[in-house]
Enzyme design. Structure first.
Site, PDB file in Angstrom:
ATOM      1  N   CYS A  30       1.236   2.139   9.281  1.00 45.78           N
ATOM      2  CA  CYS A  30       1.503   3.447   8.789  1.00 45.78           C
ATOM      3  C   CYS A  30       1.148   3.572  10.567  1.00 45.78           C
ATOM      4  O   CYS A  30       0.488   3.667  11.008  1.00 45.78           O
ATOM      5  CB  CYS A  30      -0.098   3.293   8.190  1.00 45.78           C
ATOM      6  SG  CYS A  30      -0.035   5.285   7.757  1.00 45.78           S
TER       7      CYS A  30
HETATM    8  N1  MHO Z   1      -0.054   6.287   1.749  1.00 45.13           N
HETATM    9  C1  MHO Z   1      -0.744   5.928   2.592  1.00 45.13           C
HETATM   10  C2  MHO Z   1       0.348   5.730   3.906  1.00 45.13           C
HETATM   11  C3  MHO Z   1       0.951   6.788   4.544  1.00 45.13           C
HETATM   12  S1  MHO Z   1       1.643   6.071   5.531  1.00 45.13           S
HETATM   13  C4  MHO Z   1       2.615   7.105   6.523  1.00 45.13           C
HETATM   14  C5  MHO Z   1      -2.373   6.387   2.784  1.00 45.13           C
HETATM   15  O1  MHO Z   1      -2.059   7.968   2.052  1.00 45.13           O
HETATM   16  O2  MHO Z   1      -2.972   6.460   3.684  1.00 45.13           O
HETATM   17  O3  MHO Z   1       2.283   5.523   5.164  1.00 45.13           O
END
Ligand code: MHO
Length: 207
Positions: A30
Site C-alpha cells: 500500500c
Molecule cells: N483500502 C486499504 C488500503 C488502501 S491502499 C491505498 C485501506 O484502507 O487501508 O491500497
C-alpha cells in the site's frame, strides 16, 4: 515559531532553488506508508503516489488492471544516493517473498542505466541474484499519478496540518508537489523529519 502558511510557502519556494533532483520509483505494498516514510528523509524533496508496472492505460484505484501501487520520490543526489534508497527499500520488504496481489507487489522500477548499474552492484554485494528474488525489477515505462485523496494521505487525515495548507490556498496538485507536504506527511505518520529543518522547529514549539 509555529507552523504557518508563510512557513510552508517559504519552505516550498526555497526548495525550488535545490540543485537538480533525480527521481526514483518503488512499490512496497500500500503506497500510503512508504510515501510518508521516504518523504520524511533528509534529501527527499518531493513525493507522489501512483500506478505503474502494468500495461493498462489510465488506471484508477478502482480500475487498476495489471498495475501496482508505487511511490515516486524526487531527491537531491548530493544529500541522498540511489544506493541509500535501495538500502531502505530492502529494509522494508522481504526479497524472498512476493505478494500475490499485483496491486501490492514489491517492485523496483528503473528509470536510468545508472540506476540499473547501482542496483546490480547492490544486489551482488548482498548476495542476491536479480532473477532469484521475488522482488520485481523492471524498467519504468510509465507512471500514472493516483487520485488526489491518495496523495499525502496521512497529512490529509490530520486537520491541524492540512488546515495550514488550506490556509495557504494550496490546491490538490500543489499539495501533491509540495516539499513541505512531503515532510509533514512523514511527520503525520510518526516519522522523524530532519532536525535542521524549519518545519521541525515549528512543530516542536507547537506541541
Ligand atoms: N483500502 C486499504 C488500503 C488502501 S491502499 C491505498 C485501506 O484502507 O487501508 O491500497
Amino acid at each position: 515559531m509555529t507552523l504557518t502558511p508563510t512557513l510552508i510557502e517559504e519552505y516550498d519556494r526555497a526548495a525550488l532553488n535545490h540543485d537538480k533532483t533525480e527521481t526514483a520509483t518503488f512499490g512496497l505494498g500500500c503506497f500510503w506508508g512508504p510515501e510518508a516514510q521516504f518523504g520524511a528523509l533528509a534529501g527527499v524533496v518531493r513525493t507522489r503516489v501512483g500506478y505503474a508496472g502494468g500495461r493498462k492505460s489510465d488506471p484508477t484505484y478502482h480500475n487498476l488492471g495489471d498495475h501496482t501501487e508505487v511511490f515516486q520520490i524526487e531527491y537531491n543526489p548530493a544529500v541522498l544516493s540511489y544506493r541509500e534508497l535501495l538500502s531502505r527499500v530492502f529494509e522494508n520488504h522481504r526479497p524472498n517473498y512476493q505478494a500475490s496481489k499485483t496491486q501490492y507487489q514489491n517492485i523496483i522500477l528503473l528509470a536510468t542505466p545508472e540506476q540499473r548499474e547501482t542496483l546490480k552492484t547492490f544486489l551482488s554485494e548482498r548476495g542476491f541474484a536479480a532473477d532469484a528474488i521475488g522482488t520485481r525489477i523492471e524498467r519504468l515505462l510509465g507512471f500514472y499519478p493516483a487520485e488526489d485523496y491518495h496523495q499525502k494521505h496521512n497529512l490529509r487525515t490530520d486537520p491541524t496540518l492540512s488546515d495550514v495548507f488550506d490556509d495557504s490556498g494550496y490546491d490538490d496538485e500543489t499539495v501533491r508537489e509540495s516539499p513541505a507536504a512531503a515532510k509533514l506527511n512523514g511527520y503525520a505518520s510518526g516519522h522523524d523529519i530532519p532536525k535542521d529543518d524549519h518545519l521541525q522547529t515549528a512543530l516542536s514549539r507547537t506541541v
